[in-house]
Design a protein around this motif. Sequence first.
Motif, PDB file in Angstrom:
ATOM      1  N   VAL A 183     -11.683  32.222 -33.707  1.00  0.00           N
ATOM      2  CA  VAL A 183     -12.693  32.892 -34.532  1.00  0.00           C
ATOM      3  C   VAL A 183     -13.468  31.876 -35.362  1.00  0.00           C
ATOM      4  CG1 VAL A 183     -13.007  34.459 -36.490  1.00  0.00           C
ATOM      5  CG2 VAL A 183     -11.538  35.125 -34.582  1.00  0.00           C
ATOM      6  N   ILE A 184     -12.762  30.932 -35.944  1.00  0.00           N
ATOM      7  CA  ILE A 184     -13.447  29.921 -36.755  1.00  0.00           C
ATOM      8  C   ILE A 184     -14.308  29.020 -35.874  1.00  0.00           C
ATOM      9  CG2 ILE A 184     -13.078  27.911 -38.237  1.00  0.00           C
ATOM     10  CD1 ILE A 184     -10.682  29.415 -39.405  1.00  0.00           C
TER      11      ILE A 184
ATOM     12  N   PRO B 291      -8.046  28.542 -43.666  1.00  0.00           N
ATOM     13  CA  PRO B 291      -7.811  29.903 -43.165  1.00  0.00           C
ATOM     14  C   PRO B 291      -6.631  29.972 -42.188  1.00  0.00           C
ATOM     15  CG  PRO B 291     -10.131  29.352 -42.988  1.00  0.00           C
ATOM     16  CD  PRO B 291      -9.417  28.112 -43.368  1.00  0.00           C
ATOM     17  N   LYS B 292      -6.469  28.928 -41.380  1.00  0.00           N
ATOM     18  CA  LYS B 292      -5.377  28.934 -40.412  1.00  0.00           C
ATOM     19  C   LYS B 292      -4.024  28.858 -41.126  1.00  0.00           C
ATOM     20  CE  LYS B 292      -6.091  26.825 -36.478  1.00  0.00           C
ATOM     21  NZ  LYS B 292      -6.136  25.836 -35.386  1.00  0.00           N
TER      22      LYS B 292
ATOM     23  N   VAL C 185      -7.091  32.798 -35.064  1.00  0.00           N
ATOM     24  CA  VAL C 185      -7.886  32.344 -36.206  1.00  0.00           C
ATOM     25  C   VAL C 185      -8.685  31.099 -35.826  1.00  0.00           C
ATOM     26  CG1 VAL C 185      -7.735  31.373 -38.536  1.00  0.00           C
ATOM     27  CG2 VAL C 185      -6.397  33.384 -37.943  1.00  0.00           C
ATOM     28  N   GLY C 186      -8.094  30.198 -35.070  1.00  0.00           N
ATOM     29  CA  GLY C 186      -8.807  29.007 -34.622  1.00  0.00           C
ATOM     30  C   GLY C 186      -9.994  29.334 -33.744  1.00  0.00           C
TER      31      GLY C 186
ATOM     32  N   LEU D 231     -12.818  23.145 -42.573  1.00  0.00           N
ATOM     33  CA  LEU D 231     -13.004  24.599 -42.573  1.00  0.00           C
ATOM     34  C   LEU D 231     -11.931  25.303 -41.761  1.00  0.00           C
ATOM     35  CD1 LEU D 231     -14.835  26.965 -43.409  1.00  0.00           C
ATOM     36  CD2 LEU D 231     -16.115  26.586 -41.308  1.00  0.00           C
ATOM     37  N   VAL D 232     -11.371  24.626 -40.780  1.00  0.00           N
ATOM     38  CA  VAL D 232     -10.385  25.241 -39.899  1.00  0.00           C
ATOM     39  C   VAL D 232      -9.020  25.357 -40.578  1.00  0.00           C
ATOM     40  CG1 VAL D 232      -9.215  25.000 -37.677  1.00  0.00           C
ATOM     41  CG2 VAL D 232     -11.589  24.330 -37.900  1.00  0.00           C
TER      42      VAL D 232
ATOM     43  N   PHE E  60     -17.405  30.903 -35.161  1.00  0.00           N
ATOM     44  CA  PHE E  60     -18.235  30.904 -36.366  1.00  0.00           C
ATOM     45  C   PHE E  60     -18.947  29.568 -36.541  1.00  0.00           C
ATOM     46  CE2 PHE E  60     -18.570  29.944 -40.937  1.00  0.00           C
ATOM     47  CZ  PHE E  60     -19.468  30.924 -41.306  1.00  0.00           C
ATOM     48  N   GLN E  61     -18.219  28.473 -36.322  1.00  0.00           N
ATOM     49  CA  GLN E  61     -18.831  27.155 -36.444  1.00  0.00           C
ATOM     50  C   GLN E  61     -19.901  26.928 -35.372  1.00  0.00           C
ATOM     51  OE1 GLN E  61     -15.417  24.526 -36.383  1.00  0.00           O
ATOM     52  NE2 GLN E  61     -15.585  24.200 -38.587  1.00  0.00           N
TER      53      GLN E  61
END
Length: 88
Positions: free
Chosen positions: A34-35, A53-54, A31-32, A49-50, A38-39
């Motif tokens: 992917v984010i 979702p994490k 997840v980290g 933002l991290v 995205f960033q």
Amino acid sequence: MSGAQVLDIARDGIWVLIIISAPMMIVGLLVGVVIALFQALTQIQEMTLVFVPKIIAIFVTLLIALPFMGATMAAYMNRIVDLIITGG
């Protein structure tokens, strides 16, 4: 109980710890990444933002992996109890 048996128990305990924590660590890592991608693609550099979702992904993974974690810990505890009962 000899020193070798104590080291075996400690080694098994460390492996159980790694096996139990691996699903959540892997999901947190994925997840980290992917984010972070995205960033980087959108140039949004928001630090918070991290986290959300994490945290949600790790919590869902914890709920899914809980039976596996409990069974693994119970098996390790049963091995230790057997060693205590039999005297080594």
